[in-house]
Design an enzyme around this catalytic site. Sequence first.
Site, short mmCIF file in Angstrom:
data_model
loop_
_atom_site.label_atom_id
_atom_site.label_comp_id
_atom_site.label_asym_id
_atom_site.label_seq_id
_atom_site.Cartn_x
_atom_site.Cartn_y
_atom_site.Cartn_z
N ASP A 1 0.86 -1.17 0.00
CA ASP A 1 0.00 0.00 0.00
C ASP A 1 0.91 1.23 0.00
O ASP A 1 2.11 1.12 0.29
CB ASP A 1 -0.88 -0.03 1.25
CG ASP A 1 -1.64 1.25 1.46
OD1 ASP A 1 -2.40 1.64 0.57
OD2 ASP A 1 -1.45 1.87 2.52
N ASP B 1 -0.17 5.13 1.00
CA ASP B 1 -0.39 6.07 2.10
C ASP B 1 -0.48 5.34 3.44
O ASP B 1 -1.27 4.41 3.61
CB ASP B 1 -1.68 6.87 1.87
CG ASP B 1 -1.54 7.86 0.73
OD1 ASP B 1 -0.61 8.68 0.79
OD2 ASP B 1 -2.36 7.82 -0.21
#
Length: 219
Positions: free
Chosen positions: A12, A14
């Site tokens: 991922d 953020d």
Amino acid sequence: MARKQFDFIVFDWDGTLMDSTATIVHCIQAAARDLGLPVPDERAAAHVIGLSLQSAMEVAIPGVDPKYYPRIIERYRYHYLNQDGGLTLFDGVTEMLDDLVQQGYLLGVATGKSRVGLDRALKTSGLASRFDATRCADQTFSKPHPAMLQELTQELGQDMQRTVMIGDTTHDLLLAQNAGAAGIAVHYGAHTPDDLQALNPLFAANSVPELHAWLNENA
């Protein structure tokens, strides 16, 4: 170093690689405030990080006239674009990615960011060359639908059972489960350790160096 469990490691963005959780929360709250809508608290705003923008705003600011959501997204982007140039990677991210590339792992990104947003972040951070493939929320289904991992593994010819998804939210771990991949949690991002542990991740890291060490020993 011989790979033990995985050939393909997907991150991922953020809250996992980029220290952006607090900024995203602030921008969601500011967007709601701009339009005179109910302002979500920090936990509610943080919970939607990782979803597509449309889904995130619908969950964070529920029950409003649907006509408001495009306007909320516009205001969110206004606030975020004024701040994202100052965002930084978590300590140790570049070193970890360089080490994994040197060891021969394929690396990917699966993110709720838009394609334009991720490309901008990759350019600003200087990380674009480390990743073999990336997938964004405006290119396919939003997390936790399995499409991101399905498309990434197909693109690179990888086995889902030798793929791991690493993220800071339950959306990331559910994406991994729905796709049939392994999931690793990080505890320094948007969702609480209790929420993440409820999904039984293979491992949970309290920092990037801790994640890096685990991957070196176990991945």
